[in-house]
Design a protein around this motif. Structure first.
Motif, PDB file in Angstrom:
ATOM      1  N   THR A  31       0.831  -1.220   0.000  1.00  0.00           N
ATOM      2  CA  THR A  31       0.000   0.000   0.000  1.00  0.00           C
ATOM      3  C   THR A  31       0.862   1.266   0.000  1.00  0.00           C
ATOM      4  O   THR A  31       0.420   2.307  -0.474  1.00  0.00           O
ATOM      5  CB  THR A  31      -0.973   0.022   1.195  1.00  0.00           C
ATOM      6  OG1 THR A  31      -0.223   0.039   2.413  1.00  0.00           O
ATOM      7  CG2 THR A  31      -1.913  -1.162   1.179  1.00  0.00           C
ATOM      8  N   ARG A  36       2.978   6.385  -2.720  1.00  0.00           N
ATOM      9  CA  ARG A  36       4.125   6.877  -3.491  1.00  0.00           C
ATOM     10  C   ARG A  36       3.700   7.228  -4.921  1.00  0.00           C
ATOM     11  O   ARG A  36       4.167   8.222  -5.487  1.00  0.00           O
ATOM     12  CB  ARG A  36       5.228   5.807  -3.532  1.00  0.00           C
ATOM     13  CG  ARG A  36       5.941   5.646  -2.213  1.00  0.00           C
ATOM     14  CD  ARG A  36       6.891   4.453  -2.249  1.00  0.00           C
ATOM     15  NE  ARG A  36       7.609   4.352  -1.000  1.00  0.00           N
ATOM     16  CZ  ARG A  36       8.755   4.977  -0.745  1.00  0.00           C
ATOM     17  NH1 ARG A  36       9.336   5.710  -1.674  1.00  0.00           N
ATOM     18  NH2 ARG A  36       9.328   4.873   0.430  1.00  0.00           N
ATOM     19  N   ARG A 108      -6.235   9.382   1.552  1.00  0.00           N
ATOM     20  CA  ARG A 108      -6.310   8.122   2.291  1.00  0.00           C
ATOM     21  C   ARG A 108      -7.626   7.411   2.009  1.00  0.00           C
ATOM     22  O   ARG A 108      -7.657   6.212   1.778  1.00  0.00           O
ATOM     23  CB  ARG A 108      -6.152   8.340   3.802  1.00  0.00           C
ATOM     24  CG  ARG A 108      -4.852   9.034   4.203  1.00  0.00           C
ATOM     25  CD  ARG A 108      -4.516   8.802   5.660  1.00  0.00           C
ATOM     26  NE  ARG A 108      -4.181   7.399   5.880  1.00  0.00           N
ATOM     27  CZ  ARG A 108      -2.977   6.873   5.625  1.00  0.00           C
ATOM     28  NH1 ARG A 108      -1.994   7.615   5.173  1.00  0.00           N
ATOM     29  NH2 ARG A 108      -2.765   5.581   5.821  1.00  0.00           N
ATOM     30  N   ARG A 129       0.791   1.050   6.904  1.00  0.00           N
ATOM     31  CA  ARG A 129       0.859   1.700   8.212  1.00  0.00           C
ATOM     32  C   ARG A 129      -0.455   1.551   8.979  1.00  0.00           C
ATOM     33  O   ARG A 129      -0.483   1.652  10.198  1.00  0.00           O
ATOM     34  CB  ARG A 129       1.120   3.209   8.059  1.00  0.00           C
ATOM     35  CG  ARG A 129       2.366   3.595   7.292  1.00  0.00           C
ATOM     36  CD  ARG A 129       3.611   3.233   8.083  1.00  0.00           C
ATOM     37  NE  ARG A 129       4.830   3.795   7.480  1.00  0.00           N
ATOM     38  CZ  ARG A 129       5.353   3.389   6.337  1.00  0.00           C
ATOM     39  NH1 ARG A 129       4.793   2.430   5.639  1.00  0.00           N
ATOM     40  NH2 ARG A 129       6.470   3.951   5.889  1.00  0.00           N
ATOM     41  N   ASP A 130      -1.535   1.357   8.242  1.00  0.00           N
ATOM     42  CA  ASP A 130      -2.874   1.362   8.844  1.00  0.00           C
ATOM     43  C   ASP A 130      -3.679   0.140   8.417  1.00  0.00           C
ATOM     44  O   ASP A 130      -4.900   0.159   8.415  1.00  0.00           O
ATOM     45  CB  ASP A 130      -3.632   2.625   8.396  1.00  0.00           C
ATOM     46  CG  ASP A 130      -3.771   2.682   6.876  1.00  0.00           C
ATOM     47  OD1 ASP A 130      -3.054   1.940   6.175  1.00  0.00           O
ATOM     48  OD2 ASP A 130      -4.617   3.453   6.389  1.00  0.00           O
ATOM     49  N   ARG A 179      10.254  11.335   8.648  1.00  0.00           N
ATOM     50  CA  ARG A 179       9.087  10.700   8.032  1.00  0.00           C
ATOM     51  C   ARG A 179       8.253   9.974   9.094  1.00  0.00           C
ATOM     52  O   ARG A 179       7.025  10.060   9.109  1.00  0.00           O
ATOM     53  CB  ARG A 179       9.557   9.733   6.939  1.00  0.00           C
ATOM     54  CG  ARG A 179       8.471   9.328   6.001  1.00  0.00           C
ATOM     55  CD  ARG A 179       8.959   9.285   4.576  1.00  0.00           C
ATOM     56  NE  ARG A 179       9.910   8.221   4.327  1.00  0.00           N
ATOM     57  CZ  ARG A 179       9.560   6.993   3.963  1.00  0.00           C
ATOM     58  NH1 ARG A 179       8.286   6.687   3.841  1.00  0.00           N
ATOM     59  NH2 ARG A 179      10.464   6.096   3.720  1.00  0.00           N
ATOM     60  N   ARG A 186       0.331  12.524  12.364  1.00  0.00           N
ATOM     61  CA  ARG A 186      -0.739  13.079  11.528  1.00  0.00           C
ATOM     62  C   ARG A 186      -2.097  12.703  12.138  1.00  0.00           C
ATOM     63  O   ARG A 186      -2.214  11.694  12.852  1.00  0.00           O
ATOM     64  CB  ARG A 186      -0.627  12.557  10.093  1.00  0.00           C
ATOM     65  CG  ARG A 186      -0.932  11.094   9.991  1.00  0.00           C
ATOM     66  CD  ARG A 186      -0.828  10.579   8.560  1.00  0.00           C
ATOM     67  NE  ARG A 186      -1.095   9.164   8.549  1.00  0.00           N
ATOM     68  CZ  ARG A 186      -0.420   8.266   7.864  1.00  0.00           C
ATOM     69  NH1 ARG A 186       0.576   8.639   7.088  1.00  0.00           N
ATOM     70  NH2 ARG A 186      -0.737   7.004   7.933  1.00  0.00           N
TER      71      ARG A 186
HETATM   72  O1   DC Z   1       6.071   1.841   3.166  1.00  0.00           O
HETATM   73  P1   DC Z   1       6.568   3.042   2.355  1.00  0.00           P
HETATM   74  O2   DC Z   1       7.810   3.665   2.903  1.00  0.00           O
HETATM   75  O3   DC Z   1       6.682   2.716   0.899  1.00  0.00           O
HETATM   76  O4   DC Z   1       5.385   4.128   2.493  1.00  0.00           O
HETATM   77  C1   DC Z   1       5.441   5.360   1.844  1.00  0.00           C
HETATM   78  C2   DC Z   1       4.704   6.420   2.651  1.00  0.00           C
HETATM   79  O5   DC Z   1       3.302   6.189   2.596  1.00  0.00           O
HETATM   80  C3   DC Z   1       5.088   6.512   4.127  1.00  0.00           C
HETATM   81  O6   DC Z   1       5.588   7.809   4.412  1.00  0.00           O
HETATM   82  C4   DC Z   1       3.819   6.303   4.886  1.00  0.00           C
HETATM   83  C5   DC Z   1       2.731   6.265   3.886  1.00  0.00           C
HETATM   84  N1   DC Z   1       1.824   5.126   4.042  1.00  0.00           N
HETATM   85  C6   DC Z   1       0.670   5.321   4.757  1.00  0.00           C
HETATM   86  O7   DC Z   1       0.460   6.408   5.278  1.00  0.00           O
HETATM   87  N2   DC Z   1      -0.236   4.310   4.870  1.00  0.00           N
HETATM   88  C7   DC Z   1       0.001   3.112   4.310  1.00  0.00           C
HETATM   89  N3   DC Z   1      -0.902   2.137   4.435  1.00  0.00           N
HETATM   90  C8   DC Z   1       1.202   2.890   3.592  1.00  0.00           C
HETATM   91  C9   DC Z   1       2.109   3.911   3.487  1.00  0.00           C
END
Ligand code: DC
Length: 222
Positions: A31, A36, A108, A129-130, A179, A186
């Motif tokens: 995700t 990205r 999102r 992340r979520d 980051r 957030r």
């Molecule tokens: O896992 P990554 O580093 O490729 O994620 C890129 C950015 O996207 C990271 O700064 C957090 C965000 N992200 C997010 O907010 N929710 C997700 N499910 C996946 C990534």
């Protein structure tokens, strides 16, 4: 069955999630690649990253797609707006700007909706992340990976060097911390472990050990 793998940047999520998907023979969904791709499209179109309305419209109008070869667990390419952006989404300029895009609630909402559609009627190993908190709160297996800041910076520096970007360890660590702070503080779906997630600190563990543990959990949940 959904296996949710969350954690901060460079915690080992991608390596582990891909290996788990291969072992179980189910698709892997990255995700982060979707956030990205939207960030890349915004940068390409010179959209001001503070403009939540335009960013939301961009994400809604341009679904991110993944291409998988027949029977393969790992996508071979990521596309948005008719472009193959598999390499571009890993560029440092995207690293530096993706958190701002991922903090926009409308972006999102659009991506969460796409993620649920991508996992409809199929098993999946989803990383982000979520995933365990918001996207798939009823995932059968939820894991939250962590590692020390030094270990994560070391891993990310090696990844970047392999892609031809030589960046010093301290700078990589500072960028990661920036980051992480952005992603964890957030308002919209901050990075946090689901209450029912297993927290796995991968510092000092081999990829094999982490993968074995998650596969064991997945098999027990089947
Ligand atoms: O896992 P990554 O580093 O490729 O994620 C890129 C950015 O996207 C990271 O700064 C957090 C965000 N992200 C997010 O907010 N929710 C997700 N499910 C996946 C990534």
């Amino acid at each position: 069955m959904i296996i949710a793998i969350d954690g901060p940047a460079a915690s080992g999520k991608s390596t582990v999630a891909k290996a788990v998907a291969r072992r179980l023979g189910v698709r892997h969904l990255d995700t982060g690649a979707m956030y990205r791709a939207v960030a890349w499209l915004a940068l390409e179109g010179e959209v001001p990253l503070g403009d939540a309305v335009v960013l939301t419209a961009l994400a809604e109008a341009n679904p991110v797609t993944f291409e998988y070869e027949e029977g393969e667990a790992i996508a071979t390419s990521v596309r948005i707006a008719g472009r193959d952006v598999t390499a571009e989404i890993r560029y440092p300029v995207v690293d530096a700007n993706v958190s701002a895009v991922a903090a926009v609630p409308g972006v999102r909402a659009a991506l969460v909706c796409q993620q649920r559609i991508l996992a409809e009627a199929r098993d999946m190993v989803a990383e982000g992340r979520d995933i365990g908190t918001v996207v798939f709160p009823s995932a059968e297996v939820k894991v939250f990976l962590t590692a020390s800041p030094e270990e994560r910076a070391r891993r990310r520096r090696i990844d970047l060097a392999n892609q031809g970007h030589e960046v010093g360890q301290d700078e990589v660590q500072q960028r990661l911390e920036k980051r992480d702070t952005h992603d964890s503080t957030r308002e919209a779906s901050p990075l946090e472990a689901a209450a029912d997630a297993e927290i796995l600190d991968t510092t000092g563990l081999s990829v094999e050990q982490v993968v074995d543990e998650i596969v064991r959990r997945a098999e027990a949940a089947r």
